[in-house]
Design a protein around this motif. Sequence first.
Motif, mmCIF file in Angstrom:
data_model
loop_
_atom_site.group_PDB
_atom_site.id
_atom_site.type_symbol
_atom_site.label_atom_id
_atom_site.label_comp_id
_atom_site.label_asym_id
_atom_site.label_seq_id
_atom_site.Cartn_x
_atom_site.Cartn_y
_atom_site.Cartn_z
ATOM 1 N N ASP A 141 -1.013 24.812 -27.993
ATOM 2 C CA ASP A 141 -1.709 25.717 -27.062
ATOM 3 C C ASP A 141 -2.726 24.968 -26.203
ATOM 4 O O ASP A 141 -3.156 25.465 -25.162
ATOM 5 C CB ASP A 141 -2.463 26.821 -27.835
ATOM 6 N N ASN A 142 -3.165 23.809 -26.677
ATOM 7 C CA ASN A 142 -4.190 23.047 -25.945
ATOM 8 C C ASN A 142 -3.609 22.001 -25.005
ATOM 9 O O ASN A 142 -4.347 21.229 -24.396
ATOM 10 C CB ASN A 142 -5.138 22.359 -26.928
ATOM 11 N N LEU A 143 -2.293 21.966 -24.911
ATOM 12 C CA LEU A 143 -1.650 20.983 -24.020
ATOM 13 C C LEU A 143 -1.804 21.416 -22.569
ATOM 14 O O LEU A 143 -1.601 22.589 -22.248
ATOM 15 C CB LEU A 143 -0.156 20.904 -24.364
ATOM 16 N N ARG A 144 -2.156 20.472 -21.702
ATOM 17 C CA ARG A 144 -2.064 20.769 -20.261
ATOM 18 C C ARG A 144 -0.591 20.824 -19.912
ATOM 19 O O ARG A 144 0.113 19.827 -20.028
ATOM 20 C CB ARG A 144 -2.774 19.694 -19.434
ATOM 21 N N ARG A 145 -0.143 21.988 -19.514
ATOM 22 C CA ARG A 145 1.289 22.215 -19.313
ATOM 23 C C ARG A 145 1.806 21.478 -18.075
ATOM 24 O O ARG A 145 1.080 21.346 -17.085
ATOM 25 C CB ARG A 145 1.565 23.713 -19.170
ATOM 26 N N PRO A 146 3.064 21.039 -18.134
ATOM 27 C CA PRO A 146 3.613 20.301 -16.994
ATOM 28 C C PRO A 146 3.783 21.192 -15.760
ATOM 29 O O PRO A 146 3.905 22.409 -15.882
ATOM 30 C CB PRO A 146 4.987 19.847 -17.497
ATOM 31 N N SER A 147 3.801 20.568 -14.598
ATOM 32 C CA SER A 147 4.051 21.320 -13.367
ATOM 33 C C SER A 147 5.503 21.761 -13.363
ATOM 34 O O SER A 147 6.371 21.022 -13.848
ATOM 35 C CB SER A 147 3.855 20.422 -12.146
ATOM 36 N N PRO A 148 5.789 22.930 -12.771
ATOM 37 C CA PRO A 148 7.190 23.362 -12.683
ATOM 38 C C PRO A 148 8.064 22.327 -11.979
ATOM 39 O O PRO A 148 9.260 22.216 -12.259
ATOM 40 C CB PRO A 148 7.112 24.666 -11.871
ATOM 41 N N SER A 149 7.429 21.542 -11.081
ATOM 42 C CA SER A 149 8.217 20.551 -10.323
ATOM 43 C C SER A 149 8.822 19.489 -11.227
ATOM 44 O O SER A 149 9.760 18.801 -10.844
ATOM 45 C CB SER A 149 7.343 19.874 -9.267
ATOM 46 N N THR A 150 8.260 19.301 -12.426
ATOM 47 C CA THR A 150 8.784 18.247 -13.305
ATOM 48 C C THR A 150 9.792 18.809 -14.306
ATOM 49 O O THR A 150 10.224 18.097 -15.212
ATOM 50 C CB THR A 150 7.648 17.534 -14.064
ATOM 51 N N LEU A 151 10.133 20.103 -14.158
ATOM 52 C CA LEU A 151 11.065 20.733 -15.094
ATOM 53 C C LEU A 151 12.303 21.208 -14.345
ATOM 54 O O LEU A 151 12.203 21.662 -13.191
ATOM 55 C CB LEU A 151 10.391 21.936 -15.754
ATOM 56 N N LEU A 152 13.441 21.143 -14.978
ATOM 57 C CA LEU A 152 14.663 21.670 -14.381
ATOM 58 C C LEU A 152 14.526 23.186 -14.288
ATOM 59 O O LEU A 152 14.186 23.839 -15.286
ATOM 60 C CB LEU A 152 15.858 21.271 -15.261
ATOM 61 N N MET A 153 14.782 23.739 -13.111
ATOM 62 C CA MET A 153 14.626 25.173 -12.834
ATOM 63 C C MET A 153 13.206 25.646 -13.187
ATOM 64 O O MET A 153 12.998 26.808 -13.561
ATOM 65 C CB MET A 153 15.628 26.036 -13.640
ATOM 66 N N GLY A 154 12.253 24.747 -13.109
ATOM 67 C CA GLY A 154 10.862 25.109 -13.389
ATOM 68 C C GLY A 154 10.569 25.384 -14.858
ATOM 69 O O GLY A 154 9.475 25.818 -15.209
ATOM 70 N N ARG A 155 11.536 25.090 -15.755
ATOM 71 C CA ARG A 155 11.354 25.512 -17.143
ATOM 72 C C ARG A 155 11.916 24.520 -18.179
ATOM 73 O O ARG A 155 11.385 24.398 -19.274
ATOM 74 C CB ARG A 155 12.055 26.858 -17.303
ATOM 75 N N ILE A 156 12.998 23.840 -17.828
ATOM 76 C CA ILE A 156 13.738 23.072 -18.841
ATOM 77 C C ILE A 156 13.349 21.591 -18.793
ATOM 78 O O ILE A 156 13.336 20.973 -17.727
ATOM 79 C CB ILE A 156 15.260 23.235 -18.618
ATOM 80 N N THR A 194 9.075 31.875 -27.128
ATOM 81 C CA THR A 194 8.498 31.576 -25.812
ATOM 82 C C THR A 194 9.575 31.178 -24.809
ATOM 83 O O THR A 194 10.664 30.739 -25.200
ATOM 84 C CB THR A 194 7.476 30.410 -25.928
ATOM 85 N N LYS A 195 9.209 31.297 -23.522
ATOM 86 C CA LYS A 195 10.129 30.851 -22.463
ATOM 87 C C LYS A 195 10.050 29.332 -22.260
ATOM 88 O O LYS A 195 10.913 28.733 -21.632
ATOM 89 C CB LYS A 195 9.775 31.536 -21.146
ATOM 90 N N SER A 196 8.957 28.721 -22.755
ATOM 91 C CA SER A 196 8.822 27.261 -22.591
ATOM 92 C C SER A 196 9.859 26.543 -23.441
ATOM 93 O O SER A 196 10.220 27.029 -24.516
ATOM 94 C CB SER A 196 7.447 26.784 -23.050
ATOM 95 N N PRO A 392 9.164 22.721 -3.477
ATOM 96 C CA PRO A 392 9.527 23.878 -4.309
ATOM 97 C C PRO A 392 10.839 24.546 -3.881
ATOM 98 O O PRO A 392 11.313 25.430 -4.579
ATOM 99 C CB PRO A 392 8.361 24.839 -4.090
ATOM 100 N N LEU A 393 11.399 24.168 -2.738
ATOM 101 C CA LEU A 393 12.663 24.784 -2.307
ATOM 102 C C LEU A 393 13.830 24.097 -3.026
ATOM 103 O O LEU A 393 14.160 22.952 -2.730
ATOM 104 C CB LEU A 393 12.882 24.649 -0.796
#
Length: 557
Positions: A141-156, A194-196, A392-393
């Motif tokens: 819970d204390n992790l600074r979460r990655p930007s969506p740009s670094t994840l496939l489809m903003g999540r994977i 979770t969705k993460s 983001p496109l």
Amino acid sequence: MIVVGSGAGAMTSAVVAADQGLSVLVVEKSDKFGGTSAISGGGIWIPGNHHFAAKGGKDSHDKALQYILAAGGGKADATKVRAYLEHAPKMIRYLEDKSRVRYAVAEKYPDYYQHLPGALPGGRSLDPELFDTSTLGDELDNLRRPSPSTLLMGRIAWTARDAHVAMARERGWRLKILGLMLRYKLDFKWRRKTKSDRRAGLGSALVCALRASLMDREVPLWLKTDFRELVLEGDRVTGIEVVREGRKMTLTARRGVILGAGGFEQNQALREKYLPQPTQAAWSATPPGNNTGAALEAGLAAGAATDMLDWAWWAPTIPVVGEDKPRGIFAERAFPGAIVVNSLGRRFCNEAQGYLEFGDAMYKDRAATGGGNVPAWCIFDAHFRFNYAMGPLMPAQIMPDGRLRREWLGSVYWKADTLDSLARQIGVDPAGLADTVAKANEYARTGKDADFGRGDSVFDRYYGDVNVKPNPCLAPIRKGPFYAMRMDAGDIGTKGGLLTDAHARVVRPDGSPIEGLYAIGNTSASVMGTAYPGAGATIGPAMTFGYIAAHHIAASA
Ligand code: FAD
């Protein structure tokens, strides 16, 4: 020993120091650990690394030294570079042997300056392996979460090697993406929670692995603990003053303080004082509010020397409505069929070159082109939009315009049926743009960019589309509608900082070390001088000098 900051370099130093028997405390001002390192690619540039050697790769200390010194703009100090080259391979082998950190070699990722002596076409950049975040338990819970740009489809989660296969549209890229999506979907147990993604990749994998390694060693990491000042006894640093959850405290560090508190990119006043103008903290792709230069100012107050304060790790960024920070544009500039122009509608550099040089050109080449390059405008057509991502496109074949957020039109991207009307919308000279596009289309046909040589180097082609001939980085812009996106002169951290020696000790203007004080990462002036020699050239040194500093403190009882 006290470590200020919880980026990759800071946590590396804490892991090593704990192994050396020191009692260690890590203090982090935000309510999340990981800093910019956590939202980064997590790549580290390690010449002579064992992964490349194990695959039969050939590298040498002398070649790498020659390369860095040639690239460093006269600002790379040979003694420090030698220390880096000696310890970087040891650092990563150490972490892989003793901690949870794991890397693999990105064999095809070329050094950024292929024209310089000692450059390699691949093998020096390492990419984190995926990390199972369930290991962290509640600490996740204390992790600074990655930007969506670094994840496939903003999540994977994915590795940089996976991302490259998809971006360069190498053979089998669709299958690769499908495999990653299935792995995510079929993780039923985690999906119910979770969705993460359960797995972390890139910088997130790195900081999670380091955080777990600190937990293994029971090293405390205090969040919400804001470092304010150094405590000195005579000439020696003996502790720090912090404000922890509103309470002022003095913490004693008998053996030493390591400042790993990032640069000053989030401090508008310091940007205006040191960086070229115009400049905005909001253009930085780093976490808002984190790195505001407290360590730099404390070092200066203790009499430290500084270097290269007018440099950042430049990277053009695109602001995205609905996200807390803009996105760095690293790979997309090399995709065929997008050009970047200034207010005169003219290109001003090779778009596919490294992000540091691109950002530098936004400032430097202003006089040469006569036009304002800040902001610059990325221009592409419907064919590009269908096939490739830009910021983001996602490609329109996955995310058509109708599925984009409505408020992005006119803030994140602009669109028109003709180039002329597009130019008028964004305030770029229409005649200049028409002329530039005509030229770029001719270069796409011949495969030769006569102005800036885009696509000539192995590095440019790394993110080119292998299916586009004759030049994987060049394609015509001719099919409407046409699109524009604004690029700001952003950064991924500042590059200058406190001057350090080969042991990571902070030094005074006369070269003498300030006893008990060490600086690493973007708190220190980069060992690479003004260059960005390869992917991972900021975190690699941050971790290596963290490793060196911890050993030095342990040895200097
Ligand atoms: P950080 O990782 O930012 O850590 C500094 C920490 O110190 C922060 O958590 C901050 O909150 C804390 N802090 C600040 N002030 C205080 C204070 N007063 N008291 C206590 N704590 C404080 N570089 C690479 O080498 N490889 C890559 O693949 C890569 N990819 C990137 C991708 C993106 C999208 C971005 C934005 C950057 C990328 N970078 C990459 C750059 C790299 O992430 C940074 O240069 C690097 O992480 C900086 O490390 P650091 O330890 O100096 O700072």
